[in-house]
Scaffold this motif. Structure first.
Motif, short mmCIF file in Angstrom:
data_model
loop_
_atom_site.label_atom_id
_atom_site.label_comp_id
_atom_site.label_asym_id
_atom_site.label_seq_id
_atom_site.Cartn_x
_atom_site.Cartn_y
_atom_site.Cartn_z
N ALA A 102 0.83 -1.20 0.00
CA ALA A 102 0.00 0.00 0.00
C ALA A 102 0.87 1.25 0.00
O ALA A 102 0.56 2.23 -0.70
N GLN A 103 1.96 1.24 0.78
CA GLN A 103 2.87 2.40 0.80
C GLN A 103 3.53 2.58 -0.56
O GLN A 103 3.67 3.72 -1.03
N GLU A 104 3.92 1.49 -1.20
CA GLU A 104 4.52 1.59 -2.53
C GLU A 104 3.53 2.17 -3.54
O GLU A 104 3.91 2.96 -4.40
N ALA A 105 2.26 1.82 -3.40
CA ALA A 105 1.23 2.38 -4.28
C ALA A 105 1.09 3.88 -4.07
O ALA A 105 0.92 4.64 -5.02
N VAL A 106 1.18 4.32 -2.81
CA VAL A 106 1.12 5.75 -2.50
C VAL A 106 2.30 6.46 -3.14
O VAL A 106 2.16 7.54 -3.74
N ASP A 107 3.48 5.87 -3.02
CA ASP A 107 4.71 6.49 -3.51
C ASP A 107 4.71 6.75 -5.02
O ASP A 107 5.30 7.72 -5.48
N VAL A 108 4.05 5.89 -5.78
CA VAL A 108 4.06 6.03 -7.24
C VAL A 108 2.81 6.69 -7.80
O VAL A 108 2.79 7.09 -8.96
N ALA A 109 1.77 6.83 -6.99
CA ALA A 109 0.50 7.38 -7.47
C ALA A 109 0.56 8.90 -7.60
O ALA A 109 1.36 9.57 -6.94
N GLU A 110 -0.33 9.41 -8.44
CA GLU A 110 -0.44 10.86 -8.64
C GLU A 110 -1.90 11.25 -8.66
O GLU A 110 -2.77 10.44 -8.99
N GLY A 111 -2.19 12.49 -8.31
CA GLY A 111 -3.55 13.03 -8.39
C GLY A 111 -4.53 12.27 -7.52
O GLY A 111 -4.25 11.93 -6.37
N ASP A 112 -5.71 12.02 -8.09
CA ASP A 112 -6.78 11.32 -7.36
C ASP A 112 -6.35 9.91 -6.94
O ASP A 112 -6.74 9.42 -5.89
N ALA A 113 -5.53 9.28 -7.76
CA ALA A 113 -5.07 7.92 -7.43
C ALA A 113 -4.24 7.94 -6.14
O ALA A 113 -4.29 6.99 -5.36
N LYS A 114 -3.51 9.01 -5.90
CA LYS A 114 -2.71 9.12 -4.68
C LYS A 114 -3.63 9.23 -3.47
O LYS A 114 -3.37 8.63 -2.44
N ASP A 115 -4.72 9.99 -3.61
CA ASP A 115 -5.69 10.11 -2.51
C ASP A 115 -6.31 8.76 -2.17
O ASP A 115 -6.44 8.40 -1.01
N ILE A 116 -6.67 8.01 -3.19
CA ILE A 116 -7.26 6.69 -2.99
C ILE A 116 -6.25 5.75 -2.35
O ILE A 116 -6.57 5.00 -1.42
N ALA A 117 -5.01 5.79 -2.81
CA ALA A 117 -3.96 4.94 -2.25
C ALA A 117 -3.70 5.30 -0.79
O ALA A 117 -3.49 4.41 0.05
N ASN A 118 -3.71 6.59 -0.47
CA ASN A 118 -3.52 7.02 0.92
C ASN A 118 -4.66 6.53 1.82
O ASN A 118 -4.42 6.14 2.97
N LEU A 119 -5.90 6.54 1.32
CA LEU A 119 -7.03 6.03 2.10
C LEU A 119 -6.88 4.55 2.38
O LEU A 119 -7.12 4.09 3.50
N ARG A 120 -6.45 3.78 1.39
CA ARG A 120 -6.25 2.34 1.58
C ARG A 120 -5.15 2.10 2.61
O ARG A 120 -5.29 1.26 3.50
N LEU A 121 -4.06 2.85 2.52
CA LEU A 121 -2.97 2.72 3.48
C LEU A 121 -3.47 3.04 4.89
O LEU A 121 -3.19 2.31 5.84
N SER A 122 -4.24 4.09 5.02
CA SER A 122 -4.80 4.47 6.32
C SER A 122 -5.72 3.39 6.87
O SER A 122 -5.68 3.07 8.07
#
Length: 133
Positions: A102-122
């Motif tokens: 999940a952290q790796e997904a946050v690190d590479v995501a941009e825009g709305d995808a980064k927000d979604i990845a951060n929610l999953r990580l949380s």
């Protein structure tokens, strides 16, 4: 005493639980949702979290899910999860690997995808805290 209704939780690997229950709390995408008999028909996505199940014959189960959707209708509640396992089967190594991904997904995501990845990580971090893993 609350009336029971059929509940089924299925993952691609197996049927995790199929029982009559009196209450199920699911981690719906818009927040925790409690389902009891005669709940209004609803379909919702499920985010990573813990499903709390109160069995009709007594006892409770806590089940880890990672994504999926829930369908509440006149026939009961069906939860189709991308990943599901009894919480006591989830170990710290398995959860740590999910958190790393999940952290790796946050690190590479941009825009709305980064927000979604951060929610999953949380959400996964919240599971870790809840289960003290």
């Amino acid at each position: 005493m609350a009336e029971s209704f059929p509940f089924e939780l299925v993952s691609p690997e197996r049927l995790v639980l199929s029982e009559d229950v009196v209450e199920v709390v699911i981690p719906a995408s818009d927040g925790q949702m409690t389902v009891m008999k005669d709940h209004a028909p609803t379909m919702t996505t499920v985010k990573p979290g813990l499903v709390l199940v109160k069995r009709a014959e007594g006892g409770e189960d806590t089940i880890f899910v990672d994504g999926g959707f829930a369908d509440i209708n006149d026939n009961g509640l069906s939860l189709l999860a991308e990943v599901a396992m009894l919480a006591n089967e989830l170990d710290s190594e398995t959860l740590a690997a999910r958190l790393k991904n999940a952290q790796e997904a946050v690190d590479v995501a941009e825009g709305d995808a980064k927000d979604i990845a951060n929610l999953r990580l949380s959400d996964l971090e919240h599971v870790k805290q809840s289960l003290s893993l």
